[in-house]
Write an enzyme that holds these catalytic residues in place. Structure first.
Site, short mmCIF file in Angstrom:
data_model
loop_
_atom_site.label_atom_id
_atom_site.label_comp_id
_atom_site.label_asym_id
_atom_site.label_seq_id
_atom_site.Cartn_x
_atom_site.Cartn_y
_atom_site.Cartn_z
N LYS A 22 0.84 -1.21 0.00
CA LYS A 22 0.00 0.00 0.00
C LYS A 22 0.87 1.25 0.00
O LYS A 22 0.69 2.16 -0.80
CB LYS A 22 -0.90 0.01 1.25
CG LYS A 22 -1.52 1.36 1.55
CD LYS A 22 -2.40 1.33 2.77
CE LYS A 22 -1.69 1.57 4.09
NZ LYS A 22 -1.33 2.97 4.36
N ASN A 23 1.85 1.30 0.91
CA ASN A 23 2.61 2.53 1.09
C ASN A 23 3.62 2.77 -0.04
O ASN A 23 4.15 3.88 -0.16
CB ASN A 23 3.30 2.55 2.46
CG ASN A 23 2.27 2.75 3.57
OD1 ASN A 23 1.11 3.09 3.30
ND2 ASN A 23 2.67 2.51 4.80
N ARG A 92 -4.75 10.88 4.27
CA ARG A 92 -3.81 11.99 4.32
C ARG A 92 -2.70 11.86 3.29
O ARG A 92 -2.05 12.85 2.94
CB ARG A 92 -3.26 12.19 5.73
CG ARG A 92 -2.83 10.93 6.42
CD ARG A 92 -2.23 11.22 7.75
NE ARG A 92 -1.18 12.19 7.64
CZ ARG A 92 -1.19 13.40 8.17
NH1 ARG A 92 -2.20 13.78 8.90
NH2 ARG A 92 -0.18 14.22 8.00
N CYS A 116 -4.47 12.74 13.01
CA CYS A 116 -5.28 11.52 13.01
C CYS A 116 -5.04 10.80 14.33
O CYS A 116 -4.33 11.32 15.19
CB CYS A 116 -4.98 10.65 11.79
SG CYS A 116 -3.39 9.85 11.85
N ARG A 121 0.81 14.84 13.12
CA ARG A 121 1.28 14.61 11.75
C ARG A 121 1.28 15.88 10.87
O ARG A 121 0.57 15.96 9.87
CB ARG A 121 0.47 13.48 11.08
CG ARG A 121 0.53 12.20 11.89
CD ARG A 121 -0.16 11.06 11.24
NE ARG A 121 0.57 10.55 10.08
CZ ARG A 121 0.13 9.56 9.30
NH1 ARG A 121 -1.02 9.00 9.55
NH2 ARG A 121 0.84 9.14 8.29
N ASP A 305 4.96 0.74 12.13
CA ASP A 305 3.72 0.11 11.66
C ASP A 305 3.56 -1.32 12.18
O ASP A 305 2.50 -1.92 12.00
CB ASP A 305 3.66 0.12 10.13
CG ASP A 305 3.47 1.52 9.58
OD1 ASP A 305 3.07 2.41 10.35
OD2 ASP A 305 3.72 1.73 8.38
N ILE A 327 8.24 7.26 16.75
CA ILE A 327 7.90 7.97 15.51
C ILE A 327 6.63 8.81 15.69
O ILE A 327 6.61 9.98 15.33
CB ILE A 327 7.70 6.97 14.34
CG1 ILE A 327 8.92 6.06 14.19
CG2 ILE A 327 7.41 7.72 13.02
CD1 ILE A 327 10.21 6.74 13.80
N ARG A 397 -8.43 -0.45 5.11
CA ARG A 397 -7.60 0.55 4.42
C ARG A 397 -6.23 -0.03 4.06
O ARG A 397 -5.58 0.45 3.14
CB ARG A 397 -7.39 1.77 5.32
CG ARG A 397 -8.62 2.63 5.47
CD ARG A 397 -8.30 3.86 6.28
NE ARG A 397 -7.21 4.61 5.66
CZ ARG A 397 -6.52 5.56 6.26
NH1 ARG A 397 -6.82 5.91 7.50
NH2 ARG A 397 -5.55 6.19 5.64
#
Ligand code: EPZ
Length: 418
Positions: A22-23, A92, A116, A121, A305, A327, A397
């Site tokens: 996804k990223n 975002r 969020c 962020r 993550d 992070i 998502r």
């Protein structure tokens, strides 16, 4: 709204195929804005965030469709320069349209994404960097407006190796004729994948995956042709689901190379990990894991993550383990849900102290973001009894066909309308 109903405590076994990242896909789809040519991107996962990007690109004047399994983007007319709040608030990563549009149209208006559930962020690092290349910025009614009449290649240093800022600036520099040097860049594998996609468009990119990236931009770019890398976070999540529930699971179409920090931590906890060229097999020793402390860091450190799913795994460790989040400032929302399952977690600042318990118990629980949702799947799979996970749209998502894949591994999971 859908819920997941899971009857946990059953060992997992079998094989699961990992989807495209996804990223990595999100910035690469945004890179299609850099050219008029038809772009063809393969291995794009079918996810809510990809659908949001589809809508964003269509809004901006592109035409997106799937053809022979590939995400295809064409440009039938003129491009627009605005990414409105309605689209940015859904995802975002829409701010990734700023770099390509600024370079291409010399003007872009993007709604400020706002915070969020995992943190504030801000996007100040992106904006500062655009300004260093000559852009001017102002705020209007919740939007940031960037203009680039004086935009030119240059040299800049990010104050922090932000993934999104590195990607945005790489895309902007790709269309500025000449040499741009970016320092203190993010080193995530998704950056390397974006570099490969930009190279397919005719841009020279050196150093991606390291702290210094040099880009020789061109005034016009070729068509983008690219196959997205496997999703390392999806891979890590299934590795942890197997380690937590027990059993032996093989992940195919996966890349072990970017998962070094997780593999090391899993091995220290007593789980066996065997890596092939494009597969990973996880075999739990049975019983409770040894406690292992982790502390998140930019790549190649332990990924933020995977912090939440790791905590679910450690919830049953034989002793005490700490989990430090460096992070994002608010990424422990899953801990409160784990407490509802009988875990023992104490949070102080950016550190969670986990006292391992013999057993987790199924409970009604709620996902607060993508990875918190993944953590609850890992915990519910390992817990005795029935769990109901609410707000599954967060999970959707980031995880393609998640219940189908977990069911193929033997997890008793169902999606039901809530
Ligand atoms: C990317 O977000 C990922 N998202 C995130 O994945 C991931 O958690 C994160 O990188 C870190 O690895 C995508 O790739 C779409 P950052 P990004 O800019 O680019 C601060 C998931 O679950 N910061 O590296 O937004 C920021 O607040 C998601 O898939 C600033 O202060 O991450 C954060 O504390 C969640 N100013 C830190 O830096 C800025 O201008 C890292 O953010 C930018 C960032």
């Amino acid at each position: 709204m859908d819920n997941f109903v899971i009857h946990g405590g059953k060992k997992l076994g079998g094989e699961v195929r990992i989807s495209g990242s996804k990223n990595a896909a999100l910035p690469i789809l945004a890179a299609a804005l850099l050219t008029r040519e038809r772009c063809v991107i393969r291995n794009v996962p079918d996810l809510r965030d990809i659908k949001s990007t589809f809508d964003l690109l269509n809004h901006l004047g592109k035409k997106c469709f799937f053809e022979a399994g590939a995400f295809t983007v064409t440009e039938p007319g003129r491009l627009k320069h605005d990414a409105p709040y309605e689209l940015v608030r859904r995802m975002r990563a829409s701010v990734l349209a700023a770099g390509p549009l600024l370079a291409r149209l010399k003007k872009v208006r993007v709604s400020m994404p706002g915070g969020c559930s995992i943190g504030v962020r801000p996007i100040d690092i992106h904006i500062e960097a655009f300004k260093k290349l000559g852009a001017e910025s102002c705020y209007e009614k919740g939007d940031i407006v960037l203009t680039g009449a004086k935009l030119k290649p240059g040299r800049l240093r990010f104050r922090f190796p932000s993934v999104g800022a590195t990607e945005n600036l790489m895309m902007c520099a790709a269309l500025l004729e000449g040499r741009t040097t970016l320092e203190n860049c993010a080193r995530e594998p998704e950056i390397e994948d974006l570099a490969a996609a930009l190279r397919s468009m005719g841009v020279e990119v050196e150093g991606a995956g390291g702290p210094r990236i040099v880009i020789r931009g061109q005034s016009k770019l070729r068509a983008l042709r690219h196959t997205v890398i496997p999703d390392r976070i999806e891979t890590g999540t299934y590795m942890l689901a197997a380690a937590a529930a027990g059993g032996r699971v093989k992940l195919t179409a996966a890349d072990p190379k970017p998962l070094g920090a997780l593999i090391k931590a899993l091995e220290r906890s007593g789980t066996k990990v065997t890596c092939g060229r494009d597969s990973i097999t996880v075999e739990s020793a049975g019983g409770r894991p040894r406690p292992v402390n982790v502390s998140t860091a930019p790549h190649p450190g332990f990924p933020t993550d995977l912090q939440a799913p790791w905590m679910s795994y450690m919830a049953r460790c034989r002793g005490n383990a700490s989990v430090q989040e460096n992070i994002f400032e608010n990424r422990f929302m899953h801990a409160a849900e784990l407490l509802r399952m009988g875990a023992s977690v104490y949070i102080s600042g950016n550190k969670a102290y986990v006292h391992g318990v013999e057993e987790l118990n199924g409970a009604p629980i709620m996902a607060s973001d993508i990875r918190a949702g993944a953590a609850l799947l890992v915990a519910a799979g390992a817990a005795k009894g029935r769990s109901v996970i609410r707000r599954t749209y967060h999970v959707d998502r980031g995880y393609e066909r998640v219940e189908e894949k977990l069911r193929a591994l033997g997890m008793k999971i169902e999606r039901v309308k809530g």
